[in-house]
Write an enzyme that holds these catalytic residues in place. Structure first.
Site, short mmCIF file in Angstrom:
data_model
loop_
_atom_site.label_atom_id
_atom_site.label_comp_id
_atom_site.label_asym_id
_atom_site.label_seq_id
_atom_site.Cartn_x
_atom_site.Cartn_y
_atom_site.Cartn_z
N LYS A 1 31.05 -4.36 -17.34
CA LYS A 1 30.11 -5.49 -16.82
C LYS A 1 29.98 -5.12 -15.29
CE LYS A 1 29.53 -8.94 -14.96
NZ LYS A 1 28.37 -8.86 -13.94
N GLY B 1 36.48 -7.19 -7.19
CA GLY B 1 35.61 -8.09 -6.75
C GLY B 1 36.56 -9.03 -6.06
N THR C 1 37.13 -14.75 -7.75
CA THR C 1 37.03 -14.52 -9.25
C THR C 1 38.02 -13.95 -9.78
OG1 THR C 1 34.98 -13.92 -8.28
CG2 THR C 1 35.45 -13.14 -10.53
N CYS D 1 35.38 -3.16 0.94
CA CYS D 1 36.72 -3.84 1.02
C CYS D 1 37.71 -3.34 1.93
CB CYS D 1 37.00 -3.96 -0.57
SG CYS D 1 37.78 -2.30 -0.90
P1 NAD Z 1 32.53 -11.14 -7.30
O1 NAD Z 1 33.95 -11.41 -7.44
O2 NAD Z 1 31.44 -12.12 -7.06
O3 NAD Z 1 32.06 -10.16 -8.72
C1 NAD Z 1 32.62 -9.09 -8.97
C2 NAD Z 1 32.14 -8.91 -10.55
O4 NAD Z 1 32.74 -9.84 -11.13
C3 NAD Z 1 30.70 -9.13 -10.86
O5 NAD Z 1 30.59 -8.14 -11.92
C4 NAD Z 1 30.55 -10.35 -11.25
O6 NAD Z 1 29.57 -10.48 -12.17
C5 NAD Z 1 31.78 -10.68 -12.15
N1 NAD Z 1 32.17 -11.84 -12.15
C6 NAD Z 1 32.34 -13.09 -11.44
N2 NAD Z 1 32.46 -14.14 -12.15
C7 NAD Z 1 33.07 -13.91 -13.22
C8 NAD Z 1 33.87 -14.38 -14.24
N3 NAD Z 1 34.37 -15.60 -14.07
N4 NAD Z 1 34.46 -13.67 -15.22
C9 NAD Z 1 34.37 -12.33 -15.29
N5 NAD Z 1 33.76 -11.86 -14.29
C10 NAD Z 1 33.08 -12.29 -13.41
O7 NAD Z 1 32.83 -9.94 -6.12
P2 NAD Z 1 31.56 -9.22 -5.43
O8 NAD Z 1 30.87 -10.22 -4.51
O9 NAD Z 1 30.54 -8.62 -6.27
O10 NAD Z 1 32.39 -8.46 -4.51
C11 NAD Z 1 32.63 -8.50 -3.39
C12 NAD Z 1 34.13 -8.48 -3.36
O11 NAD Z 1 34.73 -7.65 -3.94
C13 NAD Z 1 34.66 -8.47 -1.80
O12 NAD Z 1 35.80 -9.53 -1.85
C14 NAD Z 1 35.56 -7.27 -1.71
O13 NAD Z 1 36.53 -7.23 -0.81
C15 NAD Z 1 35.94 -6.93 -3.04
N6 NAD Z 1 36.21 -5.64 -3.44
C16 NAD Z 1 37.36 -5.19 -3.59
C17 NAD Z 1 37.53 -3.83 -3.84
C18 NAD Z 1 39.12 -3.22 -4.01
O14 NAD Z 1 39.29 -2.09 -4.12
N7 NAD Z 1 40.16 -4.01 -3.39
C19 NAD Z 1 36.62 -2.96 -3.75
C20 NAD Z 1 35.30 -3.57 -3.64
C21 NAD Z 1 35.22 -4.79 -3.36
#
Ligand code: NAD
Length: 480
Positions: free
Chosen positions: A173, A226, A230, A282
């Site tokens: 997803k 993410g 979340t 991130c």
């Molecule tokens: P997000 O949490 O909004 O979304 C991430 C993914 O989760 C998307 O595909 C989204 O559709 C899905 N999602 C959202 N709600 C969900 C639910 N209830 N159940 C299942 N899936 C769900 O994050 P974003 O805005 O896409 O990404 C930004 C964040 O990601 C930042 O906080 C960043 O630091 C983090 N990030 C972390 C890393 C790492 O390796 N630690 C790497 C990249 C990004």
């Protein structure tokens, strides 16, 4: 208008509801395609397809599974230009960056995990020649793989490759903001001859498609990258089924510059750590801490280098920063700049929009922004911006730097810049983060553990840690 579709059981399919989401090009602010707005039924179809494919996939000879991964890697390389352009169009990153980092890294993920599983060994122990203990590994079944929008193909393939290498099948997803390269993967899988159902891709929103994936009892493991909020929801949703969960979450990373740092190397390194990919990595260092003696010189040179950054059309080879990914995210980031102003922060450069040609005027562009003079306790020092906004603060002793670096609920990464490796090592020991870079940033070796402390995540991925996550280990004890 072009429609980005689901890829289920080896075939592209419209969402069962017939509903689509508008997909914006962040450079123009215009809708340039439609993304399947999948519902529970679409996700269940994908999970069923993956479940059906699992039994045969896990029994395939290792060499066969690995050959598919190598083939996929080759096809990603063959389609690198088209994938890089698609990534840039969806995400806003410069095409040059996607060509240099995102797409080669996606290809490498498949090659790396093919090699990792080929060379993987298990241990055995002998007890006085009378008892032999050894371990076996087995895949779990359908892996749920959820990725964010900042490094779309790079992070999704970081999950797909080890999941399939270990004999699991997968339902992916990707983020609803950046589904384009994920949807292109279906064609690559088919060209590689990957059996139907082994890797399925369901597009759509997190609260619908994503939520069904994480709470479905037929998906025993979830690898999620993410936001922290979340991640918390996912942990709660998966608890009832005791799923195996890996969480790679947000960060508020410090860049620590000691007084003996060589600014010739440090300034370009810190510019990258601050603004690469529009600051939407991130691991970006949003909190720059500089030892008092070097503070004024660092600030002057860093501001000068920031002013030289080219923000603009991501297709232009000279562009270092494209637009932010979405209007929502642009509003969030600019809202945080306003917060800094309310905290009496001084904006040394940026905080405004670049002057761009008419076709880009509605894009989500923001100049790289450097802020000083806000208190160490300000909310901006605790909250992840995830955009091209950094703060700079002076510190007196290394211990102060460690204190302010650790002063957040996150613990993802940090970088230290100094000519004294002893001081750097001691400082690294005192930081509560998953990765510390010394005189470098974002240098990734896929064999080392990657993950976060505190609210930055749970578990480690990379090399054998990914093999650990994507398999269950079993001990067999044999009386001789
Ligand atoms: P997000 O949490 O909004 O979304 C991430 C993914 O989760 C998307 O595909 C989204 O559709 C899905 N999602 C959202 N709600 C969900 C639910 N209830 N159940 C299942 N899936 C769900 O994050 P974003 O805005 O896409 O990404 C930004 C964040 O990601 C930042 O906080 C960043 O630091 C983090 N990030 C972390 C890393 C790492 O390796 N630690 C790497 C990249 C990004």
């Amino acid at each position: 208008m072009e429609k980005l579709l689901n890829f289920i059981n080896g075939e592209y399919a419209e969402p069962s509801s017939g509903q689509f989401l508008d997909n914006y090009n962040p450079s123009t602010g215009e809708v340039d395609s439609l993304v399947a707005d999948s519902n529970e039924m679409d996700m269940i179809l994908a999970i069923q397809a993956a479940n059906k494919a699992f039994d045969r996939w896990k029994k395939r000879p290792l060499k066969e599974r690995v050959d598919y991964l190598f083939k996929i890697s080759e096809l990603i390389e063959k389609n690198a230009d088209a994938l890089a352009e698609a990534e840039s169009r969806d995400q806003g990153k410069p095409v040059s960056l996607a060509k240099k980092v995102d797409i080669p890294r996606a290809a490498l993920n498949f090659r790396f995990f093919a090699g990792e599983i080929l060379h993987h060994k298990e241990v055995s122990t002998d007890v006085d020649g009378k008892l032999l203990n050894y371990t076996l590994r087995q895949p779990l079944g359908v892996a749920g793989l959820i990725s964010p929008w900042n490094l779309p193909l790079y992070l999704l393939t970081w999950k797909i490759a080890p999941a399939l290498a270990c004999g699991n099948t997968a339902v992916c997803k990707p983020s609803e903001f950046t589904s384009r390269t994920a949807s292109m993967l279906g064609e690559i899988f088919n060209e590689a001859g990957l059996p139907p159902g082994v890797c399925n891709i369901v597009l759509g929103r997190g609260e619908t498609a994503g939520q069904t994936l994480v709470s479905h009892p037929g998906v025993p493991l979830i690898s999620f990258t993410g936001g922290t909020a979340t991640g918390e929801k996912i942990l709660k949703s998966t608890a009832a089924h005791f799923k195996k969960v890996s969480l790679e979450l947000g960060g508020k990373n410090a860049t620590i510059i000691l007084k003996d740092a060589d600014l010739k190397k440090t300034i370009p390194g810190v510019i990258n750590a601050s603004f690469l990919n529009q600051g939407e990595v991130c691991l970006c260092g949003e909190k720059i801490l500089v030892q008092e003696e070097l503070y004024d010189e660092f600030v002057e040179k860093f501001v000068e280098a920031t002013k030289a950054i080219k923000v603009g059309d991501p297709k232009d080879i000279k562009t270092f920063m494209g637009p932010l990914v979405s209007k929502q995210h642009y509003d969030k980031v600019t809202g945080m700049i306003e917060m800094a102003k309310n905290d009496q922060g001084k904006i040394l450069v940026g905080g405004d929009r670049p002057d761009l040609p008419d076709d880009l005027k509605k894009g989500y562009f923001l100049n790289p922004t450097v802020i000083t003079d806000i208190s160490n306790c300000s909310e901006l020092h605790q909250t992840e911006v995830f955009g091209p906004v950094v703060t700079i603060q002076p510190f007196k002793y290394s211990a102060d730097a460690a204190k302010w670096a650790n002063n957040s609920e996150y613990g993802l990464s940090a970088s230290i810049w100094t000519e004294s490796l002893t001081k750097a090592h001691k400082l690294a020991q005192s930081l509560d983060v998953g990765t510390v870079w010394i005189n470098t940033w974002l240098n990734r070796d896929l064999r080392v553990p990657f993950g976060g402390f505190k609210h930055s995540g749970q578990g480690r991925e990379g090399g054998e840690h990914s093999i650990d996550f994507f398999t269950e280990q079993k001990t067999v004890s044999l009386q001789l």
